[in-house]
Write a protein that holds these residues in place. Structure first.
Motif, PDB file in Angstrom:
ATOM      1  N   GLY A  36      -0.271   7.481  -2.688  1.00 42.33           N
ATOM      2  CA  GLY A  36      -0.423   6.293  -1.856  1.00 42.33           C
ATOM      3  C   GLY A  36      -0.678   5.084  -2.728  1.00 42.33           C
ATOM      4  O   GLY A  36      -1.350   5.169  -3.756  1.00 42.33           O
ATOM      5  N   LEU A  37      -0.104   3.948  -2.341  1.00 35.77           N
ATOM      6  CA  LEU A  37      -0.388   2.697  -3.048  1.00 35.77           C
ATOM      7  C   LEU A  37      -1.152   1.800  -2.089  1.00 35.77           C
ATOM      8  O   LEU A  37      -0.687   1.523  -0.987  1.00 35.77           O
ATOM      9  CB  LEU A  37       0.912   1.997  -3.450  1.00 35.77           C
ATOM     10  CG  LEU A  37       1.693   2.607  -4.609  1.00 35.77           C
ATOM     11  CD1 LEU A  37       2.985   1.854  -4.808  1.00 35.77           C
ATOM     12  CD2 LEU A  37       0.873   2.566  -5.885  1.00 35.77           C
ATOM     13  N   ILE A  38      -2.357   1.357  -2.507  1.00 36.49           N
ATOM     14  CA  ILE A  38      -3.128   0.477  -1.636  1.00 36.49           C
ATOM     15  C   ILE A  38      -3.504  -0.793  -2.384  1.00 36.49           C
ATOM     16  O   ILE A  38      -3.387  -0.865  -3.601  1.00 36.49           O
ATOM     17  CB  ILE A  38      -4.403   1.178  -1.088  1.00 36.49           C
ATOM     18  CG1 ILE A  38      -5.256   1.683  -2.245  1.00 36.49           C
ATOM     19  CG2 ILE A  38      -4.041   2.303  -0.146  1.00 36.49           C
ATOM     20  CD1 ILE A  38      -6.592   2.220  -1.795  1.00 36.49           C
ATOM     21  N   GLY A  39      -3.952  -1.769  -1.643  1.00 38.18           N
ATOM     22  CA  GLY A  39      -4.309  -3.057  -2.218  1.00 38.18           C
ATOM     23  C   GLY A  39      -4.066  -4.124  -1.169  1.00 38.18           C
ATOM     24  O   GLY A  39      -3.334  -3.889  -0.212  1.00 38.18           O
ATOM     25  N   SER A  40      -4.670  -5.287  -1.351  1.00 37.09           N
ATOM     26  CA  SER A  40      -4.514  -6.337  -0.343  1.00 37.09           C
ATOM     27  C   SER A  40      -3.086  -6.890  -0.381  1.00 37.09           C
ATOM     28  O   SER A  40      -2.317  -6.568  -1.277  1.00 37.09           O
ATOM     29  CB  SER A  40      -5.526  -7.452  -0.596  1.00 37.09           C
ATOM     30  OG  SER A  40      -5.447  -7.861  -1.942  1.00 37.09           O
ATOM     31  N   ASN A  41      -2.754  -7.736   0.599  1.00 35.46           N
ATOM     32  CA  ASN A  41      -1.424  -8.342   0.640  1.00 35.46           C
ATOM     33  C   ASN A  41      -1.158  -9.106  -0.648  1.00 35.46           C
ATOM     34  O   ASN A  41      -2.016  -9.819  -1.144  1.00 35.46           O
ATOM     35  CB  ASN A  41      -1.313  -9.322   1.813  1.00 35.46           C
ATOM     36  CG  ASN A  41      -1.189  -8.596   3.124  1.00 35.46           C
ATOM     37  OD1 ASN A  41      -0.687  -7.473   3.156  1.00 35.46           O
ATOM     38  ND2 ASN A  41      -1.650  -9.214   4.177  1.00 35.46           N
ATOM     39  N   GLY A  42       0.059  -8.930  -1.193  1.00 29.53           N
ATOM     40  CA  GLY A  42       0.410  -9.664  -2.397  1.00 29.53           C
ATOM     41  C   GLY A  42      -0.204  -9.099  -3.660  1.00 29.53           C
ATOM     42  O   GLY A  42      -0.271  -9.763  -4.681  1.00 29.53           O
ATOM     43  N   SER A  43      -0.651  -7.835  -3.604  1.00 24.10           N
ATOM     44  CA  SER A  43      -1.256  -7.258  -4.807  1.00 24.10           C
ATOM     45  C   SER A  43      -0.211  -6.625  -5.715  1.00 24.10           C
ATOM     46  O   SER A  43      -0.538  -6.143  -6.784  1.00 24.10           O
ATOM     47  CB  SER A  43      -2.313  -6.234  -4.413  1.00 24.10           C
ATOM     48  OG  SER A  43      -1.742  -5.266  -3.570  1.00 24.10           O
ATOM     49  N   GLY A  44       1.049  -6.623  -5.287  1.00 26.57           N
ATOM     50  CA  GLY A  44       2.118  -6.119  -6.152  1.00 26.57           C
ATOM     51  C   GLY A  44       2.574  -4.708  -5.835  1.00 26.57           C
ATOM     52  O   GLY A  44       3.297  -4.112  -6.627  1.00 26.57           O
ATOM     53  N   LYS A  45       2.174  -4.174  -4.689  1.00 26.46           N
ATOM     54  CA  LYS A  45       2.535  -2.791  -4.357  1.00 26.46           C
ATOM     55  C   LYS A  45       4.044  -2.621  -4.205  1.00 26.46           C
ATOM     56  O   LYS A  45       4.647  -1.744  -4.833  1.00 26.46           O
ATOM     57  CB  LYS A  45       1.852  -2.351  -3.048  1.00 26.46           C
ATOM     58  CG  LYS A  45       0.361  -2.555  -3.015  1.00 26.46           C
ATOM     59  CD  LYS A  45      -0.222  -2.081  -1.702  1.00 26.46           C
ATOM     60  CE  LYS A  45       0.182  -2.897  -0.497  1.00 26.46           C
ATOM     61  NZ  LYS A  45      -0.392  -4.254  -0.436  1.00 26.46           N
ATOM     62  N   SER A  46       4.632  -3.465  -3.369  1.00 25.63           N
ATOM     63  CA  SER A  46       6.074  -3.347  -3.123  1.00 25.63           C
ATOM     64  C   SER A  46       6.878  -3.646  -4.381  1.00 25.63           C
ATOM     65  O   SER A  46       7.879  -2.993  -4.662  1.00 25.63           O
ATOM     66  CB  SER A  46       6.503  -4.296  -2.008  1.00 25.63           C
ATOM     67  OG  SER A  46       5.777  -4.035  -0.843  1.00 25.63           O
ATOM     68  N   THR A  47       6.412  -4.632  -5.138  1.00 25.58           N
ATOM     69  CA  THR A  47       7.089  -4.960  -6.387  1.00 25.58           C
ATOM     70  C   THR A  47       7.061  -3.774  -7.338  1.00 25.58           C
ATOM     71  O   THR A  47       8.069  -3.453  -7.973  1.00 25.58           O
ATOM     72  CB  THR A  47       6.403  -6.163  -7.045  1.00 25.58           C
ATOM     73  OG1 THR A  47       6.316  -7.201  -6.092  1.00 25.58           O
ATOM     74  CG2 THR A  47       7.169  -6.632  -8.241  1.00 25.58           C
TER      75      THR A  47
END
Lengths: 303, 273
Positions: free
Chosen positions: B84-95
């Motif tokens: 799982g990849l977690i983090g707030s919006n714009g933390s670079g997960k999708s990138t």
């Protein structure tokens, strides 16, 4: 039994039997490849070939979607070139009565316009093909050359509809001749040339987004130099300029198409070695554009 | 060893656990940096005079801004893992996912993968003006399926989407669909293909409750078929249910990487403050 904390691996350090290997060594040991690396040219061609159905389906889908909201729908594929011809006939055939030195001037003009439009639109669409489809490039894997090639196919499909209309109006000038069979090889050569140009400009357009703004001016210059609206054979210019106008690739394809379709254009008015130029341009620009595009394959998508 | 991870329970199978024990890497990310270049973000780009004055004074155009989305992330993913990849919006997960998939070029560092990682998503290839039917074919071809494969799976894709449950909608243009229907068809097309390394970007939250259950089931199936699964989600529950390892990103940097429970606990604690 181990504790949970043992499961927190320090980032990018191999566990188990591979302890101590660097990431690159680890990747090599298990045969992992660099993600998004550029494939070799033969592999790239193979990938592209395996995606041929996608290329055609994408082109057809774009073309279908283009007219889907118009009430007359796909009829516009034929109506657009027909209306174009009508406009030229009105202006040049009836109002201005130009082309006294050129027999069947309206047909002569329409061939020039349609053939030039093919290259013009392919170049414009090719330039924007990567930049305008970044969403697709960033979402799915496919050889990026699919896009410029697909956009060139869209233009080819539109030209084929135009050719049907064109053959119709050429019938007013002369009856079908054996040389009409030359239309096919000419179109194939021009398609290869256009695809190469679209590929090359797709790479330029992906990096320098201003290219799309600049292209209309380059293309207009090119149009006036291609004898779309006048007969290059009839004008009097210095020899160097004449040679340049004669070897201009679009002029070459327009000359050949006029020769193939119109009985009034004889082979003796064609510039020297015109077939050699037609094939040469297609091979050089087609291959060159493809290789040039492939060289930056891994960079598309950065935007 | 196996008992230690049972805390994360969820839908993992014993088979997957054994695979993890073998430590066969499928994705190796080494010091990855990803930089976006954004054109036209600078101030005054719209005004011709300011553009002219820039040219005259030979100052560098401020219109190209760099966004450093992923900063030096390293990790190794193994066969059978579901991360799982977690983090707030714009933390670079999708990138990060796109870079692992090879869709975004790396600025520095490298990504090694086994086979071709795929993102679950086909939206960009579909066209709203075309019928659902043609979009199924186009989407399948865009994902690299052969024509025979698509013909074979066509009916199951349509059935899974449930588009035709309320009449013959598949032969209508997609722009006539409700947003829920369109999302269901998109998911059905995207989930029709199985992958070596599968990456799912918040795809679970589409459609009505019944469709969500069905899609979660399908994702579990895909996980069984895939070697390694990555899941980006803001829903901690779906991460707990499906993942045995979690990577926490913040501002493009890796904050924590470990078993689901520990990382989620730390993440929730951090967010409560």
């Amino acid at each position: 039994m181990s504790t949970v904390s043992e499961h927190i691996r320090p980032a990018a350090v191999a566990g188990g039997p591979d302890q101590g290997l660097s990431p690159a060594q680890l990747a090599a040991k298990y045969g992992l490849s660099v993600s998004g690396a550029r494939p070799s040219l033969p592999a790239y061609v193979r990938q592209l070939w395996s995606r041929r159905h996608f290329i055609v389906a994408y082109a057809t889908a774009r073309l279908t979607a283009m007219y889907t909201k118009a009430k007359l729908g796909q009829l516009w594929q034929v109506m657009t070139p027909l209306l174009n011809c009508a406009v030229y006939y009105l202006i040049f055939g009836i109002l201005l009565q130009t082309g006294k030195h050129t027999p069947h001037f309206v047909q002569f003009l329409c061939i020039g316009v349609f053939i030039f439009t093919f290259t013009q639109n392919a170049v414009m669409a090719g330039t924007r093909s990567i930049a305008d489809n970044l969403g697709l490039v960033r979402a799915l894997h496919f050889p990026r050359a699919c896009l410029p090639i697909s956009f060139t196919i869209i233009q080819l499909q539109q030209l084929l509809f135009s050719m049907i209309v064109l053959l119709g109006i050429v019938l007013f000038a002369n009856l079908p001749m054996a040389s009409w069979a030359l239309v096919l090889p000419i179109l194939i050569l021009q398609f290869v040339f256009n695809a190469g140009l679209a590929l090359a400009l797709a790479r330029v357009g992906a990096k320098v987004t201003d290219t799309a703004q600049l292209m209309p001016f380059i293309l207009r210059t090119w149009m006036y130099a291609s004898g779309v609206m006048f007969n290059i054979a009839n004008i009097h210019v210095p020899a160097w300029s004449k040679t340049l106008l004669d070897v201009n690739p679009i002029a070459v394809y327009i000359d050949l198409m006029r020769f193939a379709l119109l009985g009034s254009v004889h082979s003796d008015v064609l510039p020297p070695h015109v077939w050699a130029w037609a094939v040469g341009w297609a091979v050089v620009v087609g291959l060159g554009g493809f290789v040039y595009f492939w060289k930056a394959e891994e960079e598309y998508g950065r935007g | 060893m196996a008992e230690a991870t049972t805390g994360t329970a969820g839908a993992r199978t014993a088979d997957a656990d054994r695979l993890v024990e073998q430590h066969i890497p499928t994705v190796v990310v080494d010091g990855l940096h990803v930089v976006y270049r954004v054109h036209g973000a600078g101030s005054g780009k719209g005004s011709a005079t300011s553009a002219l004055s820039r040219i005259v004074s030979k100052r560098r155009a401020p219109s190209i801004r760099e966004v450093h989305a992923v900063r030096g992330v390293s990790f190794i993913a193994y066969k059978g893992e579901s991360i799982g990849l977690i983090g707030s919006n714009g933390s670079g997960k999708s990138t990060l996912l796109k870079a692992v998939a090879g869709l975004l070029p790396a600025e520095r560092g490298s990504v090694f993968t086994h086979g071709q990682p795929s993102l679950l998503g086909v939206n960009a290839a579909l066209m709203n003006d075309l019928t659902g039917e043609r979009n199924v074919i186009l989407g399948g071809l865009a994902m690299g399926m052969s024509q025979d494969e698509i013909r074979e799976r066509y009916q199951s894709i349509v059935d899974f989407s449930g588009i035709n449950e309320k009449g013959d909608f598949i032969s209508l243009p997609m722009r006539t669909y409700s947003s829920g229907m369109a999302a269901r068809l998109r998911f059905s097309i995207a989930a029709a293909k199985s992958h070596d390394v599968l990456m799912i970007d918040e795809a679970l939250a589409t459609g009505d409750a019944r469709f969500q259950r069905r899609s979660e089931e399908r994702i579990r199936e895909l996980r069984k078929e895939a070697g390694t699964v990555f899941l980006v989600s803001h829903n901690n529950k779906s991460i707990r249910d499906t993942c045995n390892r979690v990577i926490w990103l913040e501002k493009g940097e890796l904050i924590m990487d470990g078993p689901t429970d520990e990382v989620i606990k730390a993440y929730e604690k951090e967010n409560k403050r």
